[in-house]
Design an enzyme around this catalytic site. Structure first.
Site, PDB file in Angstrom:
ATOM      1  N   HIS A   1      -2.751  -1.715   4.731  1.00  0.00           N
ATOM      2  CA  HIS A   1      -2.810  -3.061   4.164  1.00  0.00           C
ATOM      3  C   HIS A   1      -3.115  -4.110   5.245  1.00  0.00           C
ATOM      4  O   HIS A   1      -4.062  -4.889   5.113  1.00  0.00           O
ATOM      5  CB  HIS A   1      -1.491  -3.373   3.457  1.00  0.00           C
TER       6      HIS A   1
ATOM      7  N   LYS B   1       6.868 -18.366   5.630  1.00  0.00           N
ATOM      8  CA  LYS B   1       6.821 -17.817   4.274  1.00  0.00           C
ATOM      9  C   LYS B   1       7.862 -18.523   3.401  1.00  0.00           C
ATOM     10  O   LYS B   1       7.597 -18.848   2.242  1.00  0.00           O
ATOM     11  CB  LYS B   1       7.046 -16.299   4.251  1.00  0.00           C
TER      12      LYS B   1
ATOM     13  N   ASN C   1      -1.993 -15.987   0.322  1.00  0.00           N
ATOM     14  CA  ASN C   1      -3.043 -15.028  -0.056  1.00  0.00           C
ATOM     15  C   ASN C   1      -4.254 -15.077   0.862  1.00  0.00           C
ATOM     16  O   ASN C   1      -5.224 -14.341   0.649  1.00  0.00           O
ATOM     17  CB  ASN C   1      -3.512 -15.274  -1.500  1.00  0.00           C
TER      18      ASN C   1
ATOM     19  N   ARG D   1      19.962  -4.573 -16.826  1.00  0.00           N
ATOM     20  CA  ARG D   1      19.350  -5.910 -16.912  1.00  0.00           C
ATOM     21  C   ARG D   1      19.503  -6.735 -15.638  1.00  0.00           C
ATOM     22  O   ARG D   1      19.355  -7.955 -15.664  1.00  0.00           O
ATOM     23  CB  ARG D   1      19.896  -6.699 -18.110  1.00  0.00           C
TER      24      ARG D   1
ATOM     25  N   LYS E   1       9.377 -10.898  -5.043  1.00  0.00           N
ATOM     26  CA  LYS E   1       8.434 -10.073  -5.827  1.00  0.00           C
ATOM     27  C   LYS E   1       8.825  -8.606  -5.687  1.00  0.00           C
ATOM     28  O   LYS E   1       8.986  -8.107  -4.575  1.00  0.00           O
ATOM     29  CB  LYS E   1       7.002 -10.254  -5.316  1.00  0.00           C
TER      30      LYS E   1
ATOM     31  N   ARG F   1       2.276 -21.477  -2.665  1.00  0.00           N
ATOM     32  CA  ARG F   1       2.497 -20.062  -2.335  1.00  0.00           C
ATOM     33  C   ARG F   1       1.163 -19.309  -2.231  1.00  0.00           C
ATOM     34  O   ARG F   1       1.072 -18.288  -1.559  1.00  0.00           O
ATOM     35  CB  ARG F   1       3.421 -19.412  -3.379  1.00  0.00           C
TER      36      ARG F   1
ATOM     37  N   HIS G   1      -7.547  -7.076  -0.124  1.00  0.00           N
ATOM     38  CA  HIS G   1      -7.158  -6.093  -1.146  1.00  0.00           C
ATOM     39  C   HIS G   1      -8.350  -5.259  -1.588  1.00  0.00           C
ATOM     40  O   HIS G   1      -8.241  -4.049  -1.785  1.00  0.00           O
ATOM     41  CB  HIS G   1      -6.546  -6.790  -2.364  1.00  0.00           C
TER      42      HIS G   1
ATOM     43  N   GLU H   1       0.131 -10.077   9.329  1.00  0.00           N
ATOM     44  CA  GLU H   1       0.744 -11.130   8.498  1.00  0.00           C
ATOM     45  C   GLU H   1       1.267 -12.281   9.372  1.00  0.00           C
ATOM     46  O   GLU H   1       1.287 -13.434   8.933  1.00  0.00           O
ATOM     47  CB  GLU H   1       1.867 -10.566   7.623  1.00  0.00           C
TER      48      GLU H   1
ATOM     49  N   HIS I   1      -6.383 -12.071   1.678  1.00  0.00           N
ATOM     50  CA  HIS I   1      -5.959 -11.018   0.756  1.00  0.00           C
ATOM     51  C   HIS I   1      -6.919 -10.769  -0.394  1.00  0.00           C
ATOM     52  O   HIS I   1      -6.890  -9.698  -0.987  1.00  0.00           O
ATOM     53  CB  HIS I   1      -4.563 -11.321   0.215  1.00  0.00           C
TER      54      HIS I   1
ATOM     55  N   GLU J   1       4.109 -19.190  -7.615  1.00  0.00           N
ATOM     56  CA  GLU J   1       2.729 -19.108  -7.146  1.00  0.00           C
ATOM     57  C   GLU J   1       1.725 -19.860  -8.027  1.00  0.00           C
ATOM     58  O   GLU J   1       0.704 -19.325  -8.431  1.00  0.00           O
ATOM     59  CB  GLU J   1       2.306 -17.630  -7.003  1.00  0.00           C
TER      60      GLU J   1
HETATM   61  N1  LIG Z   1       7.016  -7.832  -2.510  1.00  0.00           N
HETATM   62  C1  LIG Z   1       6.172  -8.451  -1.721  1.00  0.00           C
HETATM   63  O1  LIG Z   1       6.125  -9.678  -1.661  1.00  0.00           O
HETATM   64  C2  LIG Z   1       5.273  -7.646  -0.841  1.00  0.00           C
HETATM   65  C3  LIG Z   1       4.518  -8.271   0.157  1.00  0.00           C
HETATM   66  C4  LIG Z   1       3.729  -7.477   0.987  1.00  0.00           C
HETATM   67  C5  LIG Z   1       3.696  -6.098   0.802  1.00  0.00           C
HETATM   68  N2  LIG Z   1       4.428  -5.522  -0.186  1.00  0.00           N
HETATM   69  C6  LIG Z   1       4.431  -4.066  -0.397  1.00  0.00           C
HETATM   70  O2  LIG Z   1       4.932  -3.437   0.776  1.00  0.00           O
HETATM   71  C7  LIG Z   1       4.434  -2.116   0.815  1.00  0.00           C
HETATM   72  C8  LIG Z   1       4.004  -1.787   2.228  1.00  0.00           C
HETATM   73  O3  LIG Z   1       5.123  -1.885   3.059  1.00  0.00           O
HETATM   74  P1  LIG Z   1       5.176  -1.205   4.495  1.00  0.00           P
HETATM   75  O4  LIG Z   1       3.941  -1.524   5.240  1.00  0.00           O
HETATM   76  O5  LIG Z   1       6.471  -1.561   5.066  1.00  0.00           O
HETATM   77  O6  LIG Z   1       5.023   0.359   4.167  1.00  0.00           O
HETATM   78  P2  LIG Z   1       6.064   1.519   3.875  1.00  0.00           P
HETATM   79  O7  LIG Z   1       7.306   1.040   3.259  1.00  0.00           O
HETATM   80  O8  LIG Z   1       5.310   2.560   3.141  1.00  0.00           O
HETATM   81  O9  LIG Z   1       6.399   2.051   5.346  1.00  0.00           O
HETATM   82  C9  LIG Z   1       5.385   2.612   6.158  1.00  0.00           C
HETATM   83  C10 LIG Z   1       5.830   3.960   6.735  1.00  0.00           C
HETATM   84  O10 LIG Z   1       6.758   3.748   7.801  1.00  0.00           O
HETATM   85  C11 LIG Z   1       7.954   4.480   7.559  1.00  0.00           C
HETATM   86  N3  LIG Z   1       9.022   3.671   8.156  1.00  0.00           N
HETATM   87  C12 LIG Z   1       9.537   2.519   7.692  1.00  0.00           C
HETATM   88  N4  LIG Z   1      10.379   1.988   8.577  1.00  0.00           N
HETATM   89  C13 LIG Z   1      10.436   2.818   9.641  1.00  0.00           C
HETATM   90  C14 LIG Z   1      11.130   2.793  10.890  1.00  0.00           C
HETATM   91  N5  LIG Z   1      11.899   1.762  11.235  1.00  0.00           N
HETATM   92  N6  LIG Z   1      10.956   3.843  11.719  1.00  0.00           N
HETATM   93  C15 LIG Z   1      10.138   4.866  11.388  1.00  0.00           C
HETATM   94  N7  LIG Z   1       9.439   4.933  10.230  1.00  0.00           N
HETATM   95  C16 LIG Z   1       9.585   3.914   9.368  1.00  0.00           C
HETATM   96  C17 LIG Z   1       8.017   4.672   6.084  1.00  0.00           C
HETATM   97  O11 LIG Z   1       8.791   5.783   5.723  1.00  0.00           O
HETATM   98  C18 LIG Z   1       6.543   4.862   5.741  1.00  0.00           C
HETATM   99  O12 LIG Z   1       6.168   6.191   6.003  1.00  0.00           O
HETATM  100  C19 LIG Z   1       3.317  -2.042  -0.194  1.00  0.00           C
HETATM  101  O13 LIG Z   1       3.798  -1.332  -1.316  1.00  0.00           O
HETATM  102  C20 LIG Z   1       3.073  -3.485  -0.575  1.00  0.00           C
HETATM  103  O14 LIG Z   1       2.620  -3.642  -1.902  1.00  0.00           O
HETATM  104  C21 LIG Z   1       5.204  -6.268  -0.993  1.00  0.00           C
HETATM  105 ZN   LIG Z   2      -0.175  -8.860   2.877  1.00  0.00          ZN
END
Ligand SMILES: NC(=O)c1ccc[n+]([C@@H]2O[C@H](COP(=O)([O-])OP(=O)(O)OC[C@H]3O[C@@H](n4cnc5c(N)ncnc54)[C@H](O)[C@@H]3O)[C@@H](O)[C@H]2O)c1
Ligand SMILES: [Zn+2]
Length: 362
Positions: A262, A225, A243, A118, A140, A239, A250, A182, A246, A235
């Site tokens: 993305h 942010k 978006n 939990r 999130k 907040r 998206h 971003e 986005h 949101e």
């Molecule tokens: N929670 C939120 O508020 C929020 C906001 C924006 C995006 N997201 C989420 O974030 C995700 C995308 O995140 P991302 O772009 O970081 O992608 P990711 O986590 O998939 O990383 C991209 C790639 O880079 C590699 N990688 C990461 N760090 C590295 C480093 N320092 N050196 C070498 N390789 C590395 C990873 O293994 C992966 O292959 C999506 O799932 C999206 O929905 C969440």
């Molecule tokens: Zn984004």
């Protein structure tokens, strides 16, 4: 060397600085009282950086859990496997998770932390630019389902975030640039001066990701942010400004079958949504041109690929959480640094027909 900084983000601190991952143990123990630590990472990040984190805990036990990399693995199945492994290893309520990786690991490990027994604390250790300035902040968490992205999840604020720009040097350049979208967004929605600075400095920052130009950009983006989330954690208002780009972004990301990252889809989405805002008479003229210039300087795509079906994109905007019949809510700029519709809930309902018109313009 730029000095490390600590930015207050609601109830927790975000530390930014080179070399800070090697101080994770000290910082994490200052923020979280836990007897056992589970480090969750992926197969690309773990081999590079997990030892740096775990050795910073000295004698305290840190056990490493590695998940397969990539968005396709941000699923309930991965969440199930991870929580089963934590249970099998006997992690109790006195444990905490360390999420070391990009947004994929952050969302998955964050959701595991939100639900495990939990809820146990999570420390976010973002290793991509996107995760440092966006995904690791704001609480999130969640996973994807076949019906769409991030549809099962929870709000679970981290206890601490540590962003160490050193790790950005091993990130694929394309991933790094995608994260920069971003930062452009943060300037566009909240701070004209920062927007100008980002437009000018991004090429240098991207060319030397661990260097002195990048860190202040990360810090300012985190502050922007933070301000938006602090004002409106759930949101309902401000907040929503985050978006910007986005709603179309998206839809474009999905329509491209994820061949666009993305951030790349968001870059195109920001240009199109700014054009939309200008055509609606909401945004000052020239806003879209300035955003497009910033996007192109960062070597991000600015134009909707011809192959993508316009009608499908409009249809896909309705799968977003903010749609009504025939219209979808957009977060639109009034000008660089200021959003429109701030009195009416930080979003503007736009007719599909109008969106179609802007998408079909050349
Ligand atoms: N929670 C939120 O508020 C929020 C906001 C924006 C995006 N997201 C989420 O974030 C995700 C995308 O995140 P991302 O772009 O970081 O992608 P990711 O986590 O998939 O990383 C991209 C790639 O880079 C590699 N990688 C990461 N760090 C590295 C480093 N320092 N050196 C070498 N390789 C590395 C990873 O293994 C992966 O292959 C999506 O799932 C999206 O929905 C969440
Ligand atoms: Zn984004």
């Amino acid at each position: 060397l730029v000095a490390p900084s600590a930015i207050r983000f609601g109830s927790y601190s975000v530390h930014v600085g080179r070399g800070l991952l090697a101080r994770t143990g000290e910082l994490a123990r200052g923020a979280v009282r836990a007897h056992r630590w589970a480090l969750v990472t992926d197969e690309h990040v773990g081999p590079r950086y997990a030892a740096r984190v775990s050795s910073s805990f000295g004698d305290a036990r840190v056990e490493i859990f590695t998940v397969p990399a990539g968005e396709a693995n941000k699923t309930r199945e991965s969440w199930g496997r991870l929580t089963d492994e934590l249970l099998a290893a006997g992690f109790g309520r006195d444990s905490a998770l360390l999420a070391l990786g990009g947004g994929m690991v952050g969302d998955l490990a964050g959701f595991a932390a939100a639900t495990y027994l939990r809820g146990i604390p999570v420390v976010q250790l973002p290793t991509t630019l996107l995760a440092m300035i966006d995904a690791s902040l704001g609480g999130k968490t969640g996973v994807n389902t076949s019906a769409g992205k991030n549809l099962v999840g929870a709000f679970h604020e981290p206890a601490l975030v540590i962003a160490d720009p050193d790790v950005l040097t091993t990130l694929e350049p394309r991933e790094l640039r995608a994260g920069a979208a971003e930062a452009i967004k943060h300037g566009a929605i909240a701070d004209a001066e920062y927007f100008a600075h980002v437009s000018e400095q991004l090429p240098a920052a991207l060319a030397d990701a661990g260097g002195p130009v990048m860190q202040p950009l990360i810090e300012r983006s985190i502050q922007i942010k933070g301000d938006a989330v602090a004002a409106d954690a759930r949101e309902h208002g401000r907040r929503k400004s985050l978006n910007f780009g986005h709603t179309l972004g998206h839809a474009i990301e999905t329509a491209s079958a994820y061949s666009l990252l993305h951030g790349e889809a968001i870059a195109i989405g920001m240009v199109l949504e700014a054009q939309l805002a200008e055509r609606l008479g909401i945004a000052e003229r020239g806003t879209a041109t300035r955003i497009r210039a910033a996007v192109e300087r960062a070597e991000l795509p600015a134009v909707l690929p011809r192959a993508l079906d316009r009608d499908r994109i409009v249809a896909l905007t309705h799968t977003d959480k903010k749609s009504r019949a025939g219209t979808v809510e957009y977060a639109l700029p009034a000008r660089i640094g200021a959003m429109a519709g701030t009195e009416s809930g930080w979003a503007v309902a736009v007719q599909d027909d109008f969106v179609r018109l802007v998408l079909s313009e050349r």
